[in-house]
Design a protein around this motif. Structure first.
Motif, PDB file in Angstrom:
ATOM      1  N   LEU A 189       0.849  -1.187   0.000  1.00 40.34           N
ATOM      2  CA  LEU A 189       0.000   0.000   0.000  1.00 40.34           C
ATOM      3  C   LEU A 189       0.883   1.235   0.000  1.00 40.34           C
ATOM      4  N   TYR A 190       0.643   2.139  -0.949  1.00 35.61           N
ATOM      5  CA  TYR A 190       1.404   3.380  -1.066  1.00 35.61           C
ATOM      6  C   TYR A 190       0.452   4.561  -0.855  1.00 35.61           C
ATOM      7  N   LEU A 191       0.818   5.447   0.089  1.00 37.10           N
ATOM      8  CA  LEU A 191       0.008   6.627   0.384  1.00 37.10           C
ATOM      9  C   LEU A 191       0.839   7.892   0.225  1.00 37.10           C
ATOM     10  N   PRO A 192       0.306   8.900  -0.501  1.00 33.35           N
ATOM     11  CA  PRO A 192       1.026  10.170  -0.616  1.00 33.35           C
ATOM     12  C   PRO A 192       1.262  10.773   0.765  1.00 33.35           C
ATOM     13  N   LYS A 193       2.469  11.261   1.020  1.00 36.98           N
ATOM     14  CA  LYS A 193       2.780  11.814   2.338  1.00 36.98           C
ATOM     15  C   LYS A 193       2.036  13.107   2.619  1.00 36.98           C
ATOM     16  N   ASP A 194       1.617  13.813   1.570  1.00 40.12           N
ATOM     17  CA  ASP A 194       0.929  15.079   1.777  1.00 40.12           C
ATOM     18  C   ASP A 194      -0.585  14.918   1.775  1.00 40.12           C
ATOM     19  N   LEU A 195      -1.066  13.716   1.990  1.00 38.23           N
ATOM     20  CA  LEU A 195      -2.500  13.471   1.927  1.00 38.23           C
ATOM     21  C   LEU A 195      -3.250  14.124   3.080  1.00 38.23           C
ATOM     22  N   GLY A 196      -2.629  14.157   4.245  1.00 42.05           N
ATOM     23  CA  GLY A 196      -3.276  14.770   5.407  1.00 42.05           C
ATOM     24  C   GLY A 196      -4.529  14.027   5.814  1.00 42.05           C
ATOM     25  N   ASP A 197      -5.572  14.794   6.129  1.00 40.09           N
ATOM     26  CA  ASP A 197      -6.834  14.196   6.561  1.00 40.09           C
ATOM     27  C   ASP A 197      -7.792  13.935   5.403  1.00 40.09           C
ATOM     28  N   LYS A 198      -7.349  14.210   4.193  1.00 40.43           N
ATOM     29  CA  LYS A 198      -8.220  14.056   3.040  1.00 40.43           C
ATOM     30  C   LYS A 198      -8.359  12.591   2.639  1.00 40.43           C
ATOM     31  N   SER A 199      -9.476  12.274   2.021  1.00 39.14           N
ATOM     32  CA  SER A 199      -9.600  10.986   1.339  1.00 39.14           C
ATOM     33  C   SER A 199      -9.274  11.202  -0.133  1.00 39.14           C
ATOM     34  N   ALA A 200      -8.766  10.163  -0.784  1.00 37.03           N
ATOM     35  CA  ALA A 200      -8.258  10.319  -2.143  1.00 37.03           C
ATOM     36  C   ALA A 200      -8.815   9.251  -3.062  1.00 37.03           C
ATOM     37  N   ALA A 201      -8.654   9.479  -4.359  1.00 37.24           N
ATOM     38  CA  ALA A 201      -8.912   8.430  -5.336  1.00 37.24           C
ATOM     39  C   ALA A 201      -7.860   7.342  -5.166  1.00 37.24           C
ATOM     40  N   ALA A 202      -8.217   6.116  -5.537  1.00 40.00           N
ATOM     41  CA  ALA A 202      -7.327   4.979  -5.312  1.00 40.00           C
ATOM     42  C   ALA A 202      -7.227   4.117  -6.567  1.00 40.00           C
ATOM     43  N   LEU A 203      -6.101   3.418  -6.672  1.00 41.01           N
ATOM     44  CA  LEU A 203      -5.826   2.526  -7.798  1.00 41.01           C
ATOM     45  C   LEU A 203      -5.296   1.201  -7.291  1.00 41.01           C
ATOM     46  N   ALA A 204      -5.834   0.101  -7.801  1.00 39.94           N
ATOM     47  CA  ALA A 204      -5.275  -1.226  -7.574  1.00 39.94           C
ATOM     48  C   ALA A 204      -4.507  -1.632  -8.822  1.00 39.94           C
ATOM     49  N   VAL A 205      -3.308  -2.193  -8.635  1.00 32.78           N
ATOM     50  CA  VAL A 205      -2.409  -2.480  -9.752  1.00 32.78           C
ATOM     51  C   VAL A 205      -1.880  -3.906  -9.630  1.00 32.78           C
ATOM     52  N   SER A 206      -1.823  -4.623 -10.754  1.00 35.93           N
ATOM     53  CA  SER A 206      -1.180  -5.939 -10.741  1.00 35.93           C
ATOM     54  C   SER A 206      -0.638  -6.274 -12.120  1.00 35.93           C
ATOM     55  N   GLY A 207       0.262  -7.263 -12.146  1.00 37.05           N
ATOM     56  CA  GLY A 207       0.923  -7.712 -13.356  1.00 37.05           C
ATOM     57  C   GLY A 207       2.394  -7.327 -13.335  1.00 37.05           C
ATOM     58  N   PRO A 208       3.136  -7.742 -14.296  1.00 37.95           N
ATOM     59  CA  PRO A 208       2.786  -8.577 -15.432  1.00 37.95           C
ATOM     60  C   PRO A 208       2.494 -10.035 -15.042  1.00 37.95           C
ATOM     61  N   TYR A 250       4.620   1.126 -10.947  1.00 39.82           N
ATOM     62  CA  TYR A 250       3.440   1.893 -11.349  1.00 39.82           C
ATOM     63  C   TYR A 250       2.733   2.449 -10.115  1.00 39.82           C
ATOM     64  N   ALA A 251       2.546   1.604  -9.093  1.00 39.01           N
ATOM     65  CA  ALA A 251       1.792   2.023  -7.916  1.00 39.01           C
ATOM     66  C   ALA A 251       2.505   3.145  -7.173  1.00 39.01           C
ATOM     67  N   GLN A 252       3.807   2.996  -6.951  1.00 40.55           N
ATOM     68  CA  GLN A 252       4.539   4.033  -6.223  1.00 40.55           C
ATOM     69  C   GLN A 252       4.540   5.351  -7.001  1.00 40.55           C
ATOM     70  N   THR A 253       4.721   5.268  -8.313  1.00 38.33           N
ATOM     71  CA  THR A 253       4.751   6.486  -9.124  1.00 38.33           C
ATOM     72  C   THR A 253       3.393   7.188  -9.117  1.00 38.33           C
ATOM     73  N   MET A 254       2.317   6.424  -9.192  1.00 34.90           N
ATOM     74  CA  MET A 254       0.995   7.045  -9.159  1.00 34.90           C
ATOM     75  C   MET A 254       0.672   7.580  -7.771  1.00 34.90           C
ATOM     76  N   ALA A 255       1.231   6.974  -6.722  1.00 32.25           N
ATOM     77  CA  ALA A 255       1.072   7.538  -5.379  1.00 32.25           C
ATOM     78  C   ALA A 255       1.794   8.874  -5.263  1.00 32.25           C
ATOM     79  N   GLU A 256       2.942   8.986  -5.908  1.00 30.23           N
ATOM     80  CA  GLU A 256       3.641  10.278  -5.932  1.00 30.23           C
ATOM     81  C   GLU A 256       2.768  11.353  -6.573  1.00 30.23           C
ATOM     82  N   ARG A 257       1.840  10.929  -7.414  1.00 26.73           N
ATOM     83  CA  ARG A 257       0.974  11.858  -8.140  1.00 26.73           C
ATOM     84  C   ARG A 257      -0.384  12.049  -7.467  1.00 26.73           C
ATOM     85  N   GLY A 258      -0.497  11.568  -6.222  1.00 23.79           N
ATOM     86  CA  GLY A 258      -1.660  11.902  -5.423  1.00 23.79           C
ATOM     87  C   GLY A 258      -2.675  10.804  -5.183  1.00 23.79           C
TER      88      GLY A 258
END
Length: 337
Positions: free
Chosen positions: A53-72, A84-92
């Motif tokens: 599980l990857y969470l943006p550090k600047d998320l604070g008390d907000k809830s965010a959109a989420a992505l589940a990722v798998s493969g190859p 992919y998951a870590q990079t998209m977490a960097e993007r919020g």
């Protein structure tokens, strides 16, 4: 390598535990912009799925959109899906990269088996977990599938209406390639012979009391097609994608693994993803490009096919200058409002 016990998420039940590797053992550097933790949960079949599980550090008390990722297909979460998951977490986004059932740190016996049904369910189980997480807005959950799990992701989005947007990258339709061969070249006679051999193998496995496994994956002897050489260049290289828990790095599937794919086409209902959006990404030079082109043709609007120039199949596993993270960010930001 240090291991630890983590609780398994099971709604309305007492917590259980799963043993996982505690230290960072990914094939990519750890980001300072996100928090990371190992988590575990059960799918509908009672199999324990272990995920990062990857969470943006600047998320604070907000809830965010989420992505589940798998493969190859044949990989683990410490490889491309984790990148992919870590990079998209960097993007919020709150992101979850998971090992499919029977592979990696996830549960299930025997090991190294795949299933069009169970692996599709794994995505929905990830949505279960994300939808109950305090930092996730359950109305804003999407999924990303890479390679063979691109097909699983499209199938999951067709059946699970909680998934609001889906993207596939360098997608394989595993049911199509196993049932028909590459470029649908398998004849009826060849298909029949394959099924007869798999049937005979079932008797051997039943007599032995355990499944037999094929040779170690991607051990090259010379003369292989370029795309196989490309696979080995990723999975066998410790400088790139090798991971000890990856089937494609140093193990193999059961010999009878193709059976459940042979007459269960994954993408039969792809048009039913609509009206939720679909993004299909593929390399222009990939041998597998036709899988994505067919999926795009059969999908319903809204849909988009993005072809990445000068990219082969495995380039979209880890080449960050070719993986269209900006496009993925725009797609999910727009469609997970």
């Amino acid at each position: 390598m240090k291991k630890t016990l983590i609780p398994i998420f099971m709604a309305a039940t007492a917590p259980l535990t799963a043993e996982v590797v505690e230290t960072w053992d990914k094939t990519f550097p750890q980001s300072e912009k996100v928090d990371h933790e190992k988590v575990a949960f059960k799918n509908r079949y009672g199999i324990t799925i272990v995920a990062d599980l990857y969470l943006p550090k600047d998320l604070g008390d907000k809830s965010a959109a989420a992505l589940a990722v798998s493969g190859p297909y044949g990989a683990v979460k410490e490889q491309a899906s984790g990148l992919y998951a870590q990079t998209m977490a960097e993007r919020g986004f709150v992101t979850l990269a998971f090992d499919p059932s029977y592979t990696g740190e996830s549960g299930g016996e025997p090991r190294n088996v795949s299933s069009p049904d169970i692996n599709t369910e794994d995505f929905s189980a990830a949505v279960d977990f994300l939808g109950l997480h305090a930092k996730v807005d359950r109305e804003r959950i999407g999924i990303i599938g890479i390679c063979g799990f691109g097909g699983m992701a499209l199938n999951a989005a067709a059946i699970d209406k909680r998934i609001k947007a889906v993207a596939s990258s360098t997608m394989y339709d595993m049911s199509r390639v196993m049932a028909r061969g590459y470029f649908d070249s398998m004849t009826l006679e060849e298909r029949t012979k394959t099924l007869e051999q798999l049937g005979e193998q079932r008797w051997k496995d039943a007599a032995a009391g355990e499944p037999a496994y094929g040779p170690v994956s991607l051990e090259l002897s010379g003369g292989e097609p370029q795309f196989v050489v490309d696979y080995a260049g990723y999975y066998k290289s410790k400088e790139r994608g090798f991971h000890p828990r990856s089937i494609n790095s140093n193990a193999s599937w059961t010999i009878t693994n193709p059976l459940s794919f042979m007459n269960m086409p994954l993408l039969t209902y792809i048009a039913e993803i609509s009206p939720r959006p679909t993004l299909i990404i593929h390399g222009a030079d990939a041998h597998s490009r036709y899988f994505s082109e067919t999926a795009y043709a059969n999908a319903a609007e809204p849909k988009e096919l993005l072809i990445i120039e000068d990219a082969n199949h495995v380039d979209l596993y880890d080449q960050v200058d070719k993986i269209p993270f900006a496009k993925l960010t725009e797609f999910f930001t727009t469609n997970l409002k």
